[in-house]
Write a protein that holds these residues in place. Structure first.
Motif, PDB file in Angstrom:
ATOM      1  N   MET A 180      -7.254 -23.534  12.188  1.00  0.00           N
ATOM      2  CA  MET A 180      -5.837 -22.834  12.620  1.00  0.00           C
ATOM      3  C   MET A 180      -6.068 -21.514  13.666  1.00  0.00           C
ATOM      4  N   HIS A 208       1.471 -25.872  15.158  1.00  0.00           N
ATOM      5  CA  HIS A 208       1.829 -26.437  13.688  1.00  0.00           C
ATOM      6  C   HIS A 208       3.056 -25.734  13.422  1.00  0.00           C
ATOM      7  N   THR A 209       3.317 -24.527  13.461  1.00  0.00           N
ATOM      8  CA  THR A 209       4.324 -23.638  12.938  1.00  0.00           C
ATOM      9  C   THR A 209       4.873 -22.385  13.915  1.00  0.00           C
ATOM     10  N   GLN A 228      -2.778 -25.872  15.373  1.00  0.00           N
ATOM     11  CA  GLN A 228      -3.903 -26.416  14.548  1.00  0.00           C
ATOM     12  C   GLN A 228      -4.826 -27.185  15.636  1.00  0.00           C
TER      13      GLN A 228
END
Length: 255
Positions: A180, A208-209, A228
Motif C-alpha cells: 500500500m 484503494h481508498t 494498492q
C-alpha cells in the motif's frame, strides 16, 4: 522564540484515543518529546520545519503522521507481524520517525536526497535508540530502479513531496504486490482523482481508498490516498531523475 527547545509536547491521550482509537505508551510519549526537542535544536541550523509550537507540532507532525496509518494502529493489538516501510522524501523524519516509534516490529527506511538531513536523522536514531530505522541518501528515481529495493516494501509513505500523480510514480515501483502506498495530502480535487486513477493503473496499482478528514485542533482539511499494488510495475518506472516532476504522466498523451 527564546529557548524553545525546552518546550513540552502536549500528551493528548484522550484526543489520540478519540481520533485514532490508539494512544502512545509512556515510553513512546517520552520518545515523541525527545524527538520534538531534537528537531527544535536541529532546526536552528538546518531549517527543518516552520512548525515549532507544541500544539502545532503535535497536530501537524505527530498526529498527521500517524493518521495515515490509522488502519494499522487499530488492528495491531494482536499482530506482531513484521512489515517493511519506506518513507520517501522524509525531510526531518516525518512521517517515518513517528511510525517507527509507534510500530517497533516494522522496519522503516527513511529516504531523502539531502545528505545533511539524513546525517541529522542518524543522530536522532542514535539519541533515541531507535533500532528499527534505516537511512538512505538518494533520489527515489534511482532507488526505484535498484533491484534490492524495488517491489520489496509493504508500505510506501509520501508526505509533502510532490503532486499526487508524481507521488504515485515514486511509490508504486517500491511496493510488493498487495502493498500500500499512503499519500498524505492537503486538498485533493476530483480532477486529480480522475488523473490519478489512470496513472495508477499504468503503474500496476489501483486507488484503494481516499479519506477526507479534519485535523483535531485547527480543523484543517486533510486527505490520505491509499494506493494498492495489484500488478508488477513496468520496468521503465520510475523514469529518470527529474522526469516525473517535469513531465507528469498525465501530460504524456497516454490516455
Amino acid at each position: 522564540m527564546n529557548d524553545n527547545d525546552n518546550q513540552i509536547l502536549p500528551e493528548m491521550n484522550s484526543l489520540w484515543q478519540e481520533t485514532l482509537n490508539w494512544q502512545p505508551t509512556a515510553e513512546q510519549q517520552q520518545q515523541f518529546q525527545q524527538l520534538y526537542r531534537l528537531i527544535l535544536i536541529g532546526n536552528k541550523k538546518l531549517n527543518l520545519t516552520r512548525i515549532t509550537t507544541p500544539e502545532d507540532f503535535w497536530e501537524k507532525h505527530f498526529w498527521d503522521s500517524l493518521r495515515g496509518i490509522k488502519f494499522i494502529l487499530e488492528n495491531q493489538i494482536n499482530s506482531q507481524e513484521e512489515k517493511k516501510v519506506i518513507d520517501i522524501g522524509t525531510g526531518a523524519g516525518f512521517p517515518g520517525l513517528p511510525v517507527a516509534i509507534t510500530l517497533p516490529q516494522y522496519t522503516v527506511t527513511l529516504l531523502d536526497s539531502t545528505r545533511k538531513k539524513i546525517n541529522f536523522i542518524e543522530t536522532i536514531l542514535a539519541d533515541l535508540a531507535i533500532k528499527n530505522c534505516f537511512t538512505l541518501t538518494n533520489r527515489i528515481e534511482q532507488i526505484g530502479r535498484i533491484f534490492k529495493h524495488r517491489e520489496i516494501y509493504d508500505f510506501a509513505l509520501l508526505r509533502a513531496v510532490a503532486p499526487t500523480i508524481v507521488c504515485a510514480e515514486y511509490a508504486l515501483p517500491m511496493l510488493k504486490i498487495g502493498g500500500m502506498g499512503i499519500l498524505y495530502r492537503g486538498n485533493f480535487t476530483t480532477e486529480e482523482q480522475v488523473n490519478l486513477q489512470k496513472v495508477v493503473k499504468i503503474l500496476g496499482g489501483k486507488i484503494h481508498t481516499i479519506e477526507e478528514f479534519k485535523t483535531p485542533l485547527s480543523q484543517s482539511i486533510r486527505h490520505c490516498i491509499y494506493l494498492q499494488k495489484v500488478n508488477k510495475t513496468p520496468i521503465n518506472y520510475p523514469r529518470p531523475v527529474g522526469v516525473p516532476t517535469q513531465k507528469p504522466l498525465n501530460c504524456l498523451n497516454k490516455f
